[in-house]
Design a protein around this motif. Structure first.
Motif, mmCIF file in Angstrom:
data_model
loop_
_atom_site.group_PDB
_atom_site.id
_atom_site.type_symbol
_atom_site.label_atom_id
_atom_site.label_comp_id
_atom_site.label_asym_id
_atom_site.label_seq_id
_atom_site.Cartn_x
_atom_site.Cartn_y
_atom_site.Cartn_z
ATOM 1 N N LEU A 2 0.827 -1.201 0.000
ATOM 2 C CA LEU A 2 0.000 0.000 0.000
ATOM 3 C C LEU A 2 0.859 1.247 0.000
ATOM 4 O O LEU A 2 1.896 1.310 0.677
ATOM 5 C CB LEU A 2 -0.894 0.019 1.244
ATOM 6 C CG LEU A 2 -1.914 -1.111 1.408
ATOM 7 C CD1 LEU A 2 -2.724 -0.898 2.676
ATOM 8 C CD2 LEU A 2 -2.821 -1.202 0.196
ATOM 9 N N GLN A 7 -2.475 3.511 3.245
ATOM 10 C CA GLN A 7 -2.193 3.072 4.607
ATOM 11 C C GLN A 7 -2.910 3.949 5.630
ATOM 12 O O GLN A 7 -3.499 3.453 6.596
ATOM 13 C CB GLN A 7 -0.681 3.089 4.871
ATOM 14 C CG GLN A 7 0.088 2.010 4.137
ATOM 15 C CD GLN A 7 1.577 2.039 4.468
ATOM 16 O OE1 GLN A 7 1.980 2.605 5.491
ATOM 17 N NE2 GLN A 7 2.392 1.443 3.618
ATOM 18 N N ASP A 48 -10.072 0.062 -4.114
ATOM 19 C CA ASP A 48 -8.816 -0.682 -4.251
ATOM 20 C C ASP A 48 -8.582 -1.592 -3.037
ATOM 21 O O ASP A 48 -8.168 -2.748 -3.192
ATOM 22 C CB ASP A 48 -7.641 0.285 -4.407
ATOM 23 C CG ASP A 48 -7.672 1.040 -5.739
ATOM 24 O OD1 ASP A 48 -8.340 0.541 -6.673
ATOM 25 O OD2 ASP A 48 -7.028 2.110 -5.830
ATOM 26 N N LEU A 49 -8.835 -1.045 -1.848
ATOM 27 C CA LEU A 49 -8.647 -1.828 -0.628
ATOM 28 C C LEU A 49 -9.616 -3.006 -0.578
ATOM 29 O O LEU A 49 -9.266 -4.097 -0.110
ATOM 30 C CB LEU A 49 -8.840 -0.940 0.617
ATOM 31 C CG LEU A 49 -7.808 0.171 0.832
ATOM 32 C CD1 LEU A 49 -8.166 1.002 2.058
ATOM 33 C CD2 LEU A 49 -6.399 -0.409 0.987
ATOM 34 N N GLU A 50 -10.826 -2.786 -1.071
ATOM 35 C CA GLU A 50 -11.810 -3.860 -1.089
ATOM 36 C C GLU A 50 -11.386 -4.945 -2.071
ATOM 37 O O GLU A 50 -11.530 -6.143 -1.801
ATOM 38 C CB GLU A 50 -13.182 -3.302 -1.459
ATOM 39 C CG GLU A 50 -14.308 -4.320 -1.320
ATOM 40 C CD GLU A 50 -15.674 -3.678 -1.306
ATOM 41 O OE1 GLU A 50 -16.658 -4.428 -1.170
ATOM 42 O OE2 GLU A 50 -15.765 -2.430 -1.427
ATOM 43 N N GLU A 51 -10.839 -4.537 -3.200
ATOM 44 C CA GLU A 51 -10.368 -5.502 -4.191
ATOM 45 C C GLU A 51 -9.223 -6.335 -3.641
ATOM 46 O O GLU A 51 -9.052 -7.506 -3.998
ATOM 47 C CB GLU A 51 -9.941 -4.766 -5.463
ATOM 48 C CG GLU A 51 -9.608 -5.690 -6.622
ATOM 49 C CD GLU A 51 -9.293 -4.909 -7.901
ATOM 50 O OE1 GLU A 51 -8.658 -5.489 -8.789
ATOM 51 O OE2 GLU A 51 -9.683 -3.738 -7.989
ATOM 52 N N MET A 52 -8.435 -5.741 -2.760
ATOM 53 C CA MET A 52 -7.312 -6.445 -2.134
ATOM 54 C C MET A 52 -7.765 -7.313 -0.955
ATOM 55 O O MET A 52 -6.945 -8.026 -0.355
ATOM 56 C CB MET A 52 -6.269 -5.428 -1.652
ATOM 57 C CG MET A 52 -5.643 -4.616 -2.777
ATOM 58 S SD MET A 52 -4.608 -3.259 -2.148
ATOM 59 C CE MET A 52 -3.277 -4.165 -1.378
ATOM 60 N N GLY A 53 -9.038 -7.265 -0.609
ATOM 61 C CA GLY A 53 -9.556 -8.088 0.482
ATOM 62 C C GLY A 53 -9.299 -7.535 1.856
ATOM 63 O O GLY A 53 -9.389 -8.264 2.854
ATOM 64 N N LEU A 54 -8.986 -6.234 1.954
ATOM 65 C CA LEU A 54 -8.675 -5.617 3.239
ATOM 66 C C LEU A 54 -9.893 -5.007 3.911
ATOM 67 O O LEU A 54 -9.928 -4.864 5.140
ATOM 68 C CB LEU A 54 -7.597 -4.542 3.062
ATOM 69 C CG LEU A 54 -6.257 -5.048 2.517
ATOM 70 C CD1 LEU A 54 -5.331 -3.879 2.205
ATOM 71 C CD2 LEU A 54 -5.593 -5.996 3.510
ATOM 72 N N LYS A 69 -8.102 -9.962 7.146
ATOM 73 C CA LYS A 69 -6.857 -9.601 6.466
ATOM 74 C C LYS A 69 -6.521 -8.135 6.711
ATOM 75 O O LYS A 69 -5.349 -7.770 6.895
ATOM 76 C CB LYS A 69 -6.992 -9.872 4.966
ATOM 77 C CG LYS A 69 -5.731 -9.624 4.165
ATOM 78 C CD LYS A 69 -5.942 -9.972 2.693
ATOM 79 C CE LYS A 69 -4.677 -9.692 1.872
ATOM 80 N NZ LYS A 69 -4.895 -10.001 0.427
#
Length: 339
Positions: A2, A7, A48-54, A69
């Motif tokens: 990130l 972050q 973007d964060l949702e796509e990364m599974g965060l 995660k």
């Protein structure tokens, strides 16, 4: 990896969700992140964060909440641990006196529960020698025998022995009397050593029974010599995150009742020094997605002998829980080493 902006936004989202317990929207992120970003830019970063599974967006809200995660990334790289305030530190120091090891263990579990308002848990030290006071054999069927072991502390352990050789009840009484008369007060290692030279004096029919009893007895007494002290599990009934999820609570209390899974989970923390954090279903020992466990090993005379920990919701204030667990482990180590 990130970038700094992502972050900061993830850190802000996790902190706001822990504090408020509600999905965090763009307006709240803009207000608390300190970044001068447009709502559209924030939404793009969140996507973007949702796509990364965060993070994930619940069906009922446009805001987002962290995933396990996301919590893991937050705890490992973004979390700023707070210093324990003087009142809490003094409370820990005053209660963990090096006067009685058993009271120290109970006090540590109680203090962890009181200070965090979650469940405090401590694995007690293993005894150096597993000693029994009394054993008894009872025939359950032709090839199944109940072994009853009583420790000097009064703990009672039952074990089923399976044998290919049938034993009469008189055989079993004779074996029990022999063990009690000759070995009561010995450790199981001492019994094994003495049996090497003394088994020849017994009738051959009793040899397999004696060996099986010692092996199974070792497992039974060792289980009783390393226990889990659990305090404050009722606190979890008051956690908003669980109030509508009775199945999660049912699973958790089943975990408490079995305790063996909890023992396995906490045992993992002995493999590394310092605080260890299990978030959601990360550990193979538990599949409880809604819960987190923060643990730290404690020592006696320089050797790790047990574990302290706190069990609570994933949405816990890690920056506060971590130092409580860490300092409790250190104070317990100091007190036990002074005893």
């Amino acid at each position: 990896m990130l970038n700094e902006r992502a972050q900061i936004l993830l850190k802000t989202l996790v902190e706001r969700y822990i504090h408020e317990g509600q999905p965090v929207g763009s307006r709240s992120l803009s207000k608390f992140s300190g970044l001068d970003l447009s709502p559209a830019t924030i939404r793009n970063v969140m996507a973007d964060l949702e796509e990364m599974g965060l993070v994930v967006s619940p069906h009922t809200s446009a805001g987002r909440i962290p995933t396990p995660k996301g919590y893991r990334l937050f705890v490992d790289t973004l979390l700023v641990v707070k210093t324990l305030d003087k009142i809490e530190l003094n409370h820990l120091e005053n209660q963990l006196h090096p006067d009685n090891p058993s009271r120290l263990i109970s006090a540590a579990s109680q203090l962890l529960s009181e200070l965090t308002r979650f469940a405090g848990v401590v694995i007690t030290p293993k005894r150096k020698g597993a000693i029994f006071r009394y054993v008894e054999f009872m025939a359950l069927s032709e090839k199944r025998i109940l072994l009853i072991i009583v420790t000097p502390e009064g703990d009672v352990q039952n074990r089923i022995l399976f044998t290919n050789t049938p034993y009469s009840q008189s055989d079993l009484i004779e074996a029990g009397n022999f063990i009690n008369q000759n070995y009561a007060g010995c450790t199981l290692d001492q019994i094994r050593s003495r049996l090497d030279s003394e088994l020849k004096q017994l009738r051959s029919k009793m040899i397999s029974l004696m060996s099986a009893a010692i092996e199974m007895g070792g497992d039974a007494v060792n289980e009783s010599s390393e226990a889990v002290v659990l305090t404050g599990e009722h606190n979890l009934l008051q956690v908003d995150d669980f109030s509508d999820n009775l199945n999660s609570l049912k699973n958790l209390f089943e975990l408490f009742e079995r305790k063996t899974k909890l023992l396995q989970l906490l045992e993992l923390s002995r493999q590394a020094h310092g605080v260890k954090i299990f978030i959601g279903g990360e550990s193979d020992s538990t599949s409880l997605e809604e819960f987190s466990v923060v643990t730290a090993p404690y020592e006696m005379e320089g050797k790790i002998v047990g574990t302290v920990g706190v069990i609570g919701p994933r949405r816990m204030a890690y920056e506060r829980i971590i130092p409580i667990v860490d300092i409790t482990a250190k104070l317990l180590s100091n007190s036990l080493s002074q005893h």
